[in-house]
Design a protein around this motif. Structure first.
Motif, short mmCIF file in Angstrom:
data_model
loop_
_atom_site.label_atom_id
_atom_site.label_comp_id
_atom_site.label_asym_id
_atom_site.label_seq_id
_atom_site.Cartn_x
_atom_site.Cartn_y
_atom_site.Cartn_z
N TRP A 321 0.84 -1.20 0.00
CA TRP A 321 0.00 0.00 0.00
C TRP A 321 0.87 1.25 0.00
O TRP A 321 0.48 2.28 -0.53
CB TRP A 321 -0.93 0.00 1.21
CG TRP A 321 -2.13 -0.88 1.05
CD1 TRP A 321 -2.17 -2.13 0.51
CD2 TRP A 321 -3.48 -0.55 1.40
NE1 TRP A 321 -3.45 -2.60 0.52
CE2 TRP A 321 -4.27 -1.67 1.06
CE3 TRP A 321 -4.08 0.54 2.00
CZ2 TRP A 321 -5.65 -1.70 1.30
CZ3 TRP A 321 -5.45 0.53 2.23
CH2 TRP A 321 -6.23 -0.58 1.87
N SER A 322 2.05 1.17 0.59
CA SER A 322 2.94 2.32 0.64
C SER A 322 3.64 2.57 -0.70
O SER A 322 4.37 3.55 -0.84
CB SER A 322 3.99 2.13 1.74
OG SER A 322 4.65 0.89 1.59
N VAL A 354 -4.34 5.67 1.82
CA VAL A 354 -3.70 5.44 0.52
C VAL A 354 -4.75 5.14 -0.54
O VAL A 354 -4.63 5.57 -1.69
CB VAL A 354 -2.70 4.26 0.63
CG1 VAL A 354 -2.21 3.85 -0.75
CG2 VAL A 354 -1.54 4.64 1.52
N SER A 359 -7.06 9.98 -2.87
CA SER A 359 -5.79 9.63 -3.51
C SER A 359 -5.95 9.49 -5.01
O SER A 359 -5.11 9.96 -5.79
CB SER A 359 -5.25 8.33 -2.91
OG SER A 359 -4.94 8.50 -1.54
#
Length: 768
Positions: A321-322, A354, A359
């Motif tokens: 996810w990062s 995220v 986003s």
């Protein structure tokens, strides 16, 4: 000796992993995988409370010669037994992992049939709302809480899911529903299969008293390898008031994306599940499933985003996810070509924000503004390759390498799109005072800026209304103030101002009493008559106004206009004796809801009137429009003393029709000084038998008005065991009210049981 060393390593590894729990919310990059899972055959029993009994069989191939063990992710699962190729194996289950010890040699490419029997009562990873709908979370590392699995985006396999569940409930899961049968009076069994690989992190199921809202079909593309059509089904947990066929919308979206990119739909069927609340989930899709939330606005846009995410989001997915910017960029570039999405500014809580719509919106805005045209062009030309090259994991380095290989453009360092600049158009307020000089037949218009002013010339169309017809004029103004004089007919009856070419300027027109009366009586447009009724409310000193309004009420038929006249009467009479009966009559159930609303607002001017108090209570407990109920609660607070309102509130909060407005009732009770009673009653509505929106507002009241350390020490254990992460997150702020000596102990205790990283972070900050 080999086994002892292995055990020592495992104990050491798990000890370190447990200490690093707060840092490892995301998936690891390039995990060690000694086997490749190819197929899952799962037999699950899910009871009415969400408890699971599972018997799963994985078919896997060995990746290396002679592995010592197999490691599965299994968070808080009670493992009952394990076998490999029908031979029971020793295992250990601790620290969120299941280790199966292999006491025989398996060569590379050997086929293993791994059977795991277990029980689970998930407190994380499986969501359950007030409607008793149960479904799986799509946050990182959640699958392992209901299924022993190698829980990582790189893991994917075909599936056969057989679920025994309570009768009368519908199961929605990945793949194609092939069978549903009655097992007994109390239970049914539903089977879903998928011949297309499903990512372990995109496994999902929904179970509840759902309704199949609509369905549609899409023919398979010729290259898909099967002739069976794609079935699109829409399920909902409560009644949908929409004329749009959501299944057809989903089918049309699916077909449009497939045809544009010339790529097959990656799964078998598509299920769209409409839920009332997002339960703090940020990723609204799984493999072959789109989640639509009532509290997220436009259904069409949610479905379009979710269907697009079947390709870029599940088939092509992030490893971490990062490191999701590549997915956002590819998703946004295709979305901008096909759809028009409204920007979303709500950011959410880190780190799971995220995958909020915010986003995606940042990347969509980035491309729409053409901020980096060379990158945009390179990504567009690479998109078909991304979708069709067989690569499932897409991080920034993967994306930049694909772009470089195709166009020679280096974007390896990556970048962050700027924040959204969604500026709401400010409304500029001007007062336009109309002064009529009957002696010389002129009208002077004085324009004055309330605050912000315009620098350019603004043109105002003026309509002069006389008993013989109309005359048209035009004036202009600019700056802080300006005046214009117009010659008018001696038979003038009204004077109307309109700015036709600007929608950012609001004119607050003030004009003579008789002009407003004429407009209220004679204008054909209801909006103009509403404006006249509002304008007349400023003439409370005019002795003829009440008679004039009474006369107009006898002939007025439009409910919005009638309601505004009632409001003007309320301002004019201001609680005068005898008017209570008129407003009581206007508030009766025989009247239009708009008129009733105006009358209920007016009743606030008659304190301690028993007849009015009774009427307001009756309106509050009736199943009527929410705004009418809110107005009745607010007026009731105005007309009752604090102790009386306390007694009435205690009776009202238990009435089902009042539920949605209980927080308003208790907030007003607290504002009247009855904070102890408000907190006591609000505490009842924090429990999970009520909808989240009610619980959230009730908890906010308790947080605002209760500072007792002992009370919070008693409440917090239950609150931090709540299934909804939003409640646990809010509750963390109450730790500041706990005595410093026990605050850290409580926070540490709760952190040991907490898997949601958003909650862990606020707990950690509470200890510092």
């Amino acid at each position: 000796m080999k086994k002892l060393n292995l055990l020592f390593f495992i104990v050491l590894y798990f000890g370190i992993a447990n200490l690093l729990h707060a840092q490892d919310w995301d998936y690891p990059k390039y995990p060690k995988m000694d086997v490749t899972l190819q197929h899952l055959n799962a037999d699950l029993h899910i009871d009415e409370f969400g408890a699971i009994e599972g018997d799963v069989l994985y078919r896997a191939t060995v990746n290396i010669d002679d592995p010592d063990s197999l490691v599965f992710d299994a968070s808080r699962l009670n493992i009952l037994g394990v076998s490999v190729n029908e031979t029971e194996k020793e295992f250990s289950a601790s620290n969120d992992q299941l280790v199966i010890y292999l006491d025989e040699v398996f060569a590379e490419e050997s086929v293993l049939n791994i059977r795991i029997q277990y029980e689970a009562n998930p407190k994380y990873g499986v969501l359950r709302n007030v409607n008793r709908t149960t479904w799986t979370s799509q946050l990182p590392k959640t699958t392992r809480h209901w299924l022993p699995v190698m829980d990582h985006p790189r893991v994917q396999f075909t599936t056969e899911l057989l679920v025994t569940h309570p009768s009368g409930q519908i199961l929605v899961a990945n793949g194609q529903r092939v069978e549903s049968e009655v097992v007994s009076v109390e239970e049914e069994r539903t089977t879903y299969t998928s011949s297309n690989p499903i990512p372990a992190t995109s496994l999902s199921w929904v179970l509840g008293e759902l309704t199949e809202h609509s369905s549609a079909t899409v023919n398979r593309s010729r290259t898909s390898g099967t002739q069976a059509p794609i079935r699109v089904r829409v399920y909902t947990e409560s009644v949908l008031n929409t004329e749009t066929n959501l299944a057809e919308l989903g089918a049309n979206t699916l077909q449009a994306i497939r045809d544009k990119e010339r790529t097959a739909y990656p799964y078998q069927d598509l299920s769209i599940v409409v839920l009332d609340n997002d339960f703090w989930e940020t990723k609204s899709y799984a493999a072959g499933t789109v989640f639509v939330y009532r509290d997220h606005g436009d259904f069409e846009q949610q479905i379009q985003r979710g269907v697009l995410s079947q390709w870029i989001g599940t088939q092509i997915r992030e490893e971490q996810w990062s490191d999701a910017d590549a997915i956002h960029a590819a998703h946004a570039i295709l979305a901008n070509q096909m759809f028009e999405f409204e920007p979303v500014t709500e950011t959410g809580e880190e780190p799971y924000n995220v995958f909020t719509l915010h986003s995606f919106s940042k990347w969509s805005d980035f491309f729409a503004e053409n901020q980096l045209p060379r990158f945009k062009a390179s990504l567009q030309s690479s998109l078909n390759n991304i979708l069709n090259n067989g690569q499932n994991i897409l991080g920034w380095s993967d994306l930049s390498e694909i772009i470089y290989n195709e166009s020679g453009q280096p974007f390896f360092e990556g970048f962050e799109p700027g924040e959204l600049e969604v500026s709401e158009k400010d409304t500029i307020e001007y007062t336009a005072e109309v002064e009529w000089n009957e002696t010389d037949n002129t009208v002077q218009i004085n324009f004055e800026a309330a605050d912000q002013m315009v620098d350019e010339l603004v043109t105002v169309a003026v309509e002069e209304i006389t008993f013989q017809g109309t005359n048209q004029h035009e004036v202009t103004f600019t700056g802080a103030s300006e005046s214009s004089v117009i010659s008018v007919s001696s038979g003038i009856e009204n004077f109307k101002l309109t700015i036709e070419e600007r929608d950012d300027i609001n004119l607050n027109v003030q004009k003579p009493f008789m002009f407003w009366i004429n407009q209220l009586r004679n204008d054909m447009e209801p909006d103009e008559r509403v404006e006249a009724a509002k304008g007349l409310a400023n003439y409370t000193e005019n002795p003829d106004l009440q008679l004039a309004l009474d006369d107009i009420l006898r002939v007025e038929s439009n409910p919005q206009v009638y309601a505004e006249i009632v409001r003007s009467l309320s301002r004019l009479t201001a609680g005068a004796s005898g008017m209570d009966q008129r407003f009581l009559e206007y508030s009766s159930s025989q009247r239009h809801s708009e008129v009733r609303l105006a009358a209920v607002e007016a009743l606030a001017d008659f304190p301690n009137n028993e007849q009015i108090i009774g009427r307001l209570q009756n309106i509050i407990v009736q199943s009527g429009p929410s705004n009418l109920q809110k107005a009745a609660i607010q007026s009731l607070a105005e007309v009752t003393e604090a102790d009386r309102f306390n007694i009435i509130a205690g009776n009202l909060v238990s009435r089902e029709p009042v539920l949605n407005n209980v927080p308003l009732l208790l907030e007003l009770l607290a504002e009247k000084g009855e904070t102890e009673s408000a907190v006591e009653m609000a505490s009842t509505f924090i429990t999970d038998q009520f909808p989240y929106e009610i619980r959230k507002e009730a908890l906010a009241i308790v947080l605002d008005y209760d500072r007792s350390s002992s009370n919070w020490e008693e409440r917090l254990p239950e609150l931090f065991s709540d299934i909804h992460p939003g409640i646990r997150y809010m509750s963390a702020s109450a730790l500041e009210y706990v005595n410093s000596g026990t605050r850290n102990d409580l926070a540490e205790q709760f952190m040991m049981e907490e898997y949601d990283e958003r909650v862990r972070r606020v707990l950690e900050s509470a200890m510092n």
